[in-house]
Design a protein around this motif. Structure first.
Motif, PDB file in Angstrom:
ATOM      1  N   GLY A   1     -47.807  31.931  24.166  1.00  0.00           N
ATOM      2  CA  GLY A   1     -48.383  32.674  25.283  1.00  0.00           C
ATOM      3  C   GLY A   1     -48.420  34.170  25.047  1.00  0.00           C
ATOM      4  O   GLY A   1     -48.498  34.949  26.002  1.00  0.00           O
TER       5      GLY A   1
ATOM      6  N   SER B   1     -47.685  35.430  28.594  1.00  0.00           N
ATOM      7  CA  SER B   1     -48.143  34.617  29.725  1.00  0.00           C
ATOM      8  C   SER B   1     -47.338  33.337  29.748  1.00  0.00           C
ATOM      9  O   SER B   1     -47.177  32.677  28.721  1.00  0.00           O
ATOM     10  N   GLU B   2     -46.843  32.978  30.908  1.00  0.00           N
ATOM     11  CA  GLU B   2     -46.046  31.758  31.045  1.00  0.00           C
ATOM     12  C   GLU B   2     -46.697  30.822  32.044  1.00  0.00           C
ATOM     13  O   GLU B   2     -47.409  31.225  32.958  1.00  0.00           O
TER      14      GLU B   2
ATOM     15  N   LEU C   1     -49.067  28.560  31.733  1.00  0.00           N
ATOM     16  CA  LEU C   1     -50.518  28.429  31.723  1.00  0.00           C
ATOM     17  C   LEU C   1     -50.938  26.978  31.893  1.00  0.00           C
ATOM     18  O   LEU C   1     -50.312  26.063  31.366  1.00  0.00           O
TER      19      LEU C   1
ATOM     20  N   LEU D   1     -54.337  29.450  26.590  1.00  0.00           N
ATOM     21  CA  LEU D   1     -54.160  30.885  26.732  1.00  0.00           C
ATOM     22  C   LEU D   1     -55.462  31.594  27.095  1.00  0.00           C
ATOM     23  O   LEU D   1     -55.448  32.696  27.631  1.00  0.00           O
TER      24      LEU D   1
END
Length: 399
Positions: A220, A253-254, A256, A261
């Protein structure tokens, strides 16, 4: 703290901070030690992003720079280790408030006095740790100018006296120290341009970078500033091992959806001119596919040994571009594609070849490069497919 680091010499200086070559006193292992002065909330935010991303990657991939430890400077020569998974509350508070938080505004100092019994000291042979040698920084803006992004101006400040070691006196600045693996080959520009062209070496570099980006995107992490300057090289008997570094502009980013992504979008215009994707140039919302474009520019430059001189820079840089006008003015690919999405890129760029130019990439690799450099982000291959496609293209062209 058990480890004691010795600073040997300065090996790099940028608009964020300075990097030293050093050693672990107990083992003699050579390390790179990066000092990031925390004098500005905008700087601190970038530093914490870099630290968080490097902790996430840990030492899990051969082609991503490894972080050994992180230290917080609490005095002119005093350091304390940061625990894994933790960020310094005082620095986080500075970012949230948009102003440097003094000791009286934060509980961290009290917590440190109660809970930290050991202090680490750097044996400094360069004198750069002393606050009487402050680093100079440029001003940062969200939009990119004609060179690389400008960084915040360093501002020295006095901190309230709290401990015996920090009585009023010379200006002192807290700093983060990142202890990382040392790369003896310099950055990718330095390494490749100081050697004769070698197709096998170039192909190895391209494959390694594919693997590194697939790994980062699987976690991420969108790098957002991929360029040869941010790729370091370790020289080994089996050839160069490249390491993606410098995560100051990266985003994590977590959670998702389906692990995709490309569904995470960003809006900040950042990166370096000759490697930025057209959607970033245009100030549009963009995704991790912007990294694919940046990697495509790098691949094209590496495979064809395309270089340019950026204004104000004395050394050649690897990078692809579009020539404009009779004067041969160089326009970054991303900017050219933003102005004209139907622009036809000529790959290979250099048709007349003579030593020391390498042979041109074959048809399969040229087709892949065009896909990576597509003006439409959705037309670019995702990172998890790129490594297989590069391997297949290189094999097909070698037949």
């Amino acid at each position: 703290m058990e480890e004691l680091y010795t600073l040997e010499r300065e090996v790099g200086r940028g608009s964020y901070g300075v990097v030293f070559e050093g050693h672990m006193a107990k083992t003699g292992q050579r390390v790179a030690i990066k000092r990031l002065p925390c004098s500005n909330p905008e700087c601190i935010e970038l530093y914490l992003q870099e630290l968080w991303a490097m902790r996430a990657t840990a030492k899990n991939h051969a082609n991503v720079i490894a972080l050994h430890s992180c230290l917080l400077q609490t005095g002119p020569r005093s350091l304390k280790p940061l625990k894994p998974g933790k960020l310094p509350p005082r620095l986080v508070e500075s970012v949230l408030k948009g102003t440097i938080v003094g000791a009286a505004q934060s509980q961290e100092r009290n917590d440190a006095q109660r809970g930290t019994n050991s202090v680490s000291r750097l044996q400094d042979r360069t004198n750069t740790v002393q606050a009487k040698h402050p680093l100079q920084y440029k001003t940062k803006s969200n939009a990119c100018d004609s060179t690389t992004p400008q960084r915040p101006q360093h501002r020295a400040r006095k901190r309230p006296a709290q401990t015996e070691e920090e009585q009023p006196g010379p200006l002192r600045c807290l700093a983060l120290w990142l202890v990382m693996e040392y790369c003896d080959g310099g950055d990718l520009n330095q390494y490749l341009l100081s050697r004769p062209p070698d197709s096998q070496r170039n192909h190895s570099v391209v494959r390694q970078l594919c693997s590194a980006l697939a790994f980062l995107h699987s976690l991420g992490i969108t790098h957002r500033d991929l360029k040869p300057d941010n790729v370091l090289v370790c020289v080994t008997p089996r050839g160069p091992v490249v390491k993606v570094a410098d995560f100051g502009l990266s985003k994590m980013s977590e959670g998702l959806l389906d692990g995709d992504l490309t569904r995470q979008h960003f809006s900040s215009t950042c990166g370096s001119d000759f490697y930025m994707a057209p959607e970033v140039w245009g100030g549009l919302i963009y995704s991790a596919q912007a990294d694919i474009f940046s990697l495509g520019v790098m691949f094209w430059a590496v495979l064809e040994r395309i270089t340019f001189l950026e204004e104000g820079a004395p050394q050649e840089q690897l990078g692809a571009y579009v020539c404009k006008g009779r004067s041969g003015w160089l326009m970054p690919l991303g900017e050219a594609l933003w102005e004209n999405a139907d622009l036809q890129l000529c790959i290979p760029m250099k048709f007349k070849r003579a030593p020391p130019l390498p042979p041109p990439p074959g048809p399969a690799m040229c087709a892949l490069l065009l896909d990576m450099l597509a003006s439409n982000p959705d037309a670019r291959p995702p990172a998890d497919q790129l490594e297989a496609r590069v391997r297949s293209a290189l094999e097909e062209d070698s037949r």
